[in-house]
Write a protein that holds these residues in place. Structure first.
Motif, PDB file in Angstrom:
ATOM      1  N   PRO A 101      -3.018  12.071 -59.212  1.00  0.00           N
ATOM      2  CA  PRO A 101      -2.318  12.826 -57.823  1.00  0.00           C
ATOM      3  C   PRO A 101      -0.446  13.358 -58.147  1.00  0.00           C
ATOM      4  O   PRO A 101       0.676  12.751 -59.078  1.00  0.00           O
ATOM      5  CB  PRO A 101      -1.308  11.217 -56.927  1.00  0.00           C
ATOM      6  CG  PRO A 101      -2.605  10.187 -57.687  1.00  0.00           C
ATOM      7  CD  PRO A 101      -2.970  10.354 -59.116  1.00  0.00           C
ATOM      8  N   GLY A 102      -0.404  14.220 -57.513  1.00  0.00           N
ATOM      9  CA  GLY A 102       1.481  14.878 -57.776  1.00  0.00           C
ATOM     10  C   GLY A 102       1.512  15.650 -59.381  1.00  0.00           C
ATOM     11  O   GLY A 102       2.035  16.521 -58.711  1.00  0.00           O
ATOM     12  N   ILE A 103      -0.100  15.952 -59.718  1.00  0.00           N
ATOM     13  CA  ILE A 103       0.230  16.391 -60.773  1.00  0.00           C
ATOM     14  C   ILE A 103       0.123  18.418 -60.927  1.00  0.00           C
ATOM     15  O   ILE A 103       0.085  18.914 -61.121  1.00  0.00           O
ATOM     16  CB  ILE A 103      -0.424  15.833 -62.431  1.00  0.00           C
ATOM     17  CG1 ILE A 103      -0.272  14.636 -62.590  1.00  0.00           C
ATOM     18  CG2 ILE A 103      -1.059  17.455 -63.529  1.00  0.00           C
ATOM     19  CD1 ILE A 103       1.335  14.822 -63.646  1.00  0.00           C
TER      20      ILE A 103
ATOM     21  N   THR B 144      -1.087   7.626 -51.265  1.00  0.00           N
ATOM     22  CA  THR B 144       0.436   6.253 -51.440  1.00  0.00           C
ATOM     23  C   THR B 144      -0.344   6.129 -52.530  1.00  0.00           C
ATOM     24  O   THR B 144      -2.884   5.772 -52.246  1.00  0.00           O
ATOM     25  CB  THR B 144       0.581   5.628 -50.278  1.00  0.00           C
ATOM     26  OG1 THR B 144       1.720   5.830 -49.668  1.00  0.00           O
ATOM     27  CG2 THR B 144       0.782   4.414 -50.720  1.00  0.00           C
ATOM     28  N   THR B 145      -0.477   5.086 -53.590  1.00  0.00           N
ATOM     29  CA  THR B 145      -1.966   4.734 -54.516  1.00  0.00           C
ATOM     30  C   THR B 145      -1.202   2.977 -55.058  1.00  0.00           C
ATOM     31  O   THR B 145      -0.017   3.316 -54.852  1.00  0.00           O
ATOM     32  CB  THR B 145      -1.778   5.605 -56.423  1.00  0.00           C
ATOM     33  OG1 THR B 145      -1.910   6.820 -55.654  1.00  0.00           O
ATOM     34  CG2 THR B 145      -2.496   4.804 -57.025  1.00  0.00           C
ATOM     35  N   GLU B 146      -2.645   2.406 -54.477  1.00  0.00           N
ATOM     36  CA  GLU B 146      -1.824   1.189 -54.555  1.00  0.00           C
ATOM     37  C   GLU B 146      -1.199   0.892 -56.238  1.00  0.00           C
ATOM     38  O   GLU B 146      -2.574   1.597 -57.506  1.00  0.00           O
ATOM     39  CB  GLU B 146      -2.863   0.809 -54.320  1.00  0.00           C
ATOM     40  CG  GLU B 146      -2.962   0.011 -52.652  1.00  0.00           C
ATOM     41  CD  GLU B 146      -1.968   0.033 -52.018  1.00  0.00           C
ATOM     42  OE1 GLU B 146      -1.304  -1.155 -52.605  1.00  0.00           O
ATOM     43  OE2 GLU B 146      -1.475   1.053 -51.440  1.00  0.00           O
ATOM     44  N   PRO B 147      -0.498  -0.529 -56.620  1.00  0.00           N
ATOM     45  CA  PRO B 147      -0.513  -1.102 -57.817  1.00  0.00           C
ATOM     46  C   PRO B 147      -1.713  -2.168 -58.943  1.00  0.00           C
ATOM     47  O   PRO B 147      -3.195  -1.920 -57.815  1.00  0.00           O
ATOM     48  CB  PRO B 147       0.871  -1.155 -57.614  1.00  0.00           C
ATOM     49  CG  PRO B 147       0.844  -2.340 -56.294  1.00  0.00           C
ATOM     50  CD  PRO B 147       0.031  -1.530 -55.179  1.00  0.00           C
TER      51      PRO B 147
ATOM     52  N   THR C  96       4.126   6.423 -53.899  1.00  0.00           N
ATOM     53  CA  THR C  96       3.909   7.265 -52.948  1.00  0.00           C
ATOM     54  C   THR C  96       4.147   8.769 -53.618  1.00  0.00           C
ATOM     55  O   THR C  96       6.198   8.719 -53.600  1.00  0.00           O
ATOM     56  CB  THR C  96       4.708   7.075 -51.505  1.00  0.00           C
ATOM     57  OG1 THR C  96       4.013   6.246 -50.692  1.00  0.00           O
ATOM     58  CG2 THR C  96       3.774   8.208 -50.673  1.00  0.00           C
ATOM     59  N   THR C  97       3.526   9.821 -53.821  1.00  0.00           N
ATOM     60  CA  THR C  97       3.808  11.309 -54.010  1.00  0.00           C
ATOM     61  C   THR C  97       3.729  12.391 -52.559  1.00  0.00           C
ATOM     62  O   THR C  97       2.535  11.814 -52.720  1.00  0.00           O
ATOM     63  CB  THR C  97       4.050  11.665 -55.566  1.00  0.00           C
ATOM     64  OG1 THR C  97       4.326  12.972 -56.129  1.00  0.00           O
ATOM     65  CG2 THR C  97       2.351  11.544 -55.393  1.00  0.00           C
TER      66      THR C  97
END
Length: 407
Positions: free
Chosen positions: A293-295, A190-193, A172-173
């Motif tokens: 995500p987040g970048i 949230t990104t699943e693994p 999660t970010t």
């Protein structure tokens, strides 16, 4: 003729059309940003070193192509995979390639551009034929800069797909998005693994397999010159994004790329007195990075901290070419990597970005990140927000692909 006014329409950070004049002017800007060679430049029409840039139309690969042409006087081949104009405009890379070819021609550089799947052997065969018939049967440099969602193995026909996932647990970010009115929002995602063979699939696409295949393919045809040098472009990034990047599936692919570099370096040293390295570049706004995500939030905050102290891709690739060609010593870290990201990962810079990251909200983000710059950089990827372009005027979209006969 197919002239029309092109408005910037997007879905998130993805634009539906590209602007030919904006792409052309952007390439002009990049060429003009390259400093004059330290050593005597290759005269127009002269015989510069022969280079192959794989992934030559976007991001760091485009910067490598332009810096090589303007700084070193390379000649050779650029390989990319772009869509021609049709119902929509051509891709931005299509127009950037046409603009790069025009500048190369104006400066007497013999640079041929091939549009096709770099993973496939058909393009490799075409490159080998050009090197043999047009460039004296030798290759001095190979720059590998490929980011792709999938790869087909030429031997087995199996299709591999890369994924952007953390390893081990969900991630999660904070991330930056813009609502329908273009107002910035800082939200959480949230990104699943990774599961199943996600890691192996991603390594098969984004690791060093195809890079090594290129070297083997050309070496088997005796096309590698004495002292042949190759560099694959990579990224490590901040601890703030490590879980989704360096410690995630893409990070596994980058580790494989670096291991491949060490294998190739030993092999090339024995066979042609050559070198293989990875070049760790620093953060930039690219079509690939905006998908992570987040970048977007991280790069906007980084710009907020550093301002003009950020080094653009063209500046980084000038430094890489200077090291590869001996203008400056080859400066490697303990893992054998060229590090062009030291300004980004300096502790003081990362501490400042981390502090802003911790307090970033939708209400505070405009005072913490340079969102104007970030938005312009995203639009510039598609030829928009480029100074000097009249976006109210109709523009020709049916720009032809540059052919070898143009030179």
């Amino acid at each position: 003729m197919s002239e029309r006014v092109i408005a910037p329409k997007s879905r998130g950070f993805l634009f539906l059309d590209s602007h030919p004049d904006g792409c052309r002017r952007l390439v002009d800007e990049m060429w003009q940003a390259v400093p004059a060679p330290v050593a005597a430049p290759v005269a127009d029409g002269g015989e510069g070193p022969v280079a192959l840039v794989i992934g030559s139309s976007a991001g760091y690969g485009l910067a490598a192509t332009i810096a090589g042409l303007a700084r070193v006087g390379i000649r050779g081949i650029g390989v990319c995979f772009e869509k021609a104009p049709a119902r929509r405009t051509g891709t931005a890379g299509w127009y950037r390639t046409a603009a790069t070819a025009r500048l190369a021609r104006e400066h007497g550089r013999d640079m041929v551009f091939l549009n096709g799947d770099a993973f496939g052997d058909a393009v490799k065969e075409e490159v080998a034929e050009l090197l043999t018939e047009r460039f004296g049967g030798r290759l001095d440099y190979l720059i590998y800069s490929v980011a792709a969602p999938r790869r087909t193995d030429p031997d087995t026909g199996e299709v591999y797909a890369s994924v952007l996932k953390p390893v081990g647990s969900p991630y999660t970010t904070k991330t930056l998005v813009f609502d329908e009115s273009a107002a910035p929002e800082v939200t959480e995602v949230t990104t699943e693994p990774a599961e199943g063979d996600d890691i192996e699939q991603t390594v098969a696409v984004m690791g060093g397999t195809d890079w090594e295949r290129w070297i083997t393919f050309l070496a088997d045809r005796s096309l590698l010159a004495d002292g042949f040098t190759t560099a694959a472009l990579s990224y490590i990034g901040s601890p703030l994004t490590a879980a989704i990047y360096r410690q995630g599936t893409i990070g596994a692919a980058k580790a494989h790329l670096e291991a491949t570099a060490r294998t190739l370096d030993e092999r090339l040293g024995k066979t042609v007195g050559g070198r293989a390295v990875t070049s760790v570049n620093a953060a930039a706004v690219t079509q690939s990075s905006t998908a992570i995500p987040g970048i977007a939030l991280y790069v906007g905050l980084l710009r907020g901290v550093l301002g003009e102290g950020m080094v653009a891709p063209i500046g980084q690739l000038v430094e890489l070419w200077d090291q590869l060609t001996g203008v400056r010593p080859l400066d490697l870290d303990d893992e054998g990597r060229v590090r062009l990201d030291t300004w980004e990962l300096a502790p003081a810079v990362q501490d400042a970005v981390a502090e802003r990251w911790s307090t970033a909200t939708s209400d505070s983000i405009t005072g913490l990140a340079d969102l104007g710059w970030f938005g312009d950089e995203v639009r510039r990827l598609y030829g928009f927000s480029v100074p000097g372009v009249d976006y109210t005027a109709a523009v020709e979209t049916d720009v032809p692909w540059p052919t070898a006969e143009d030179f």
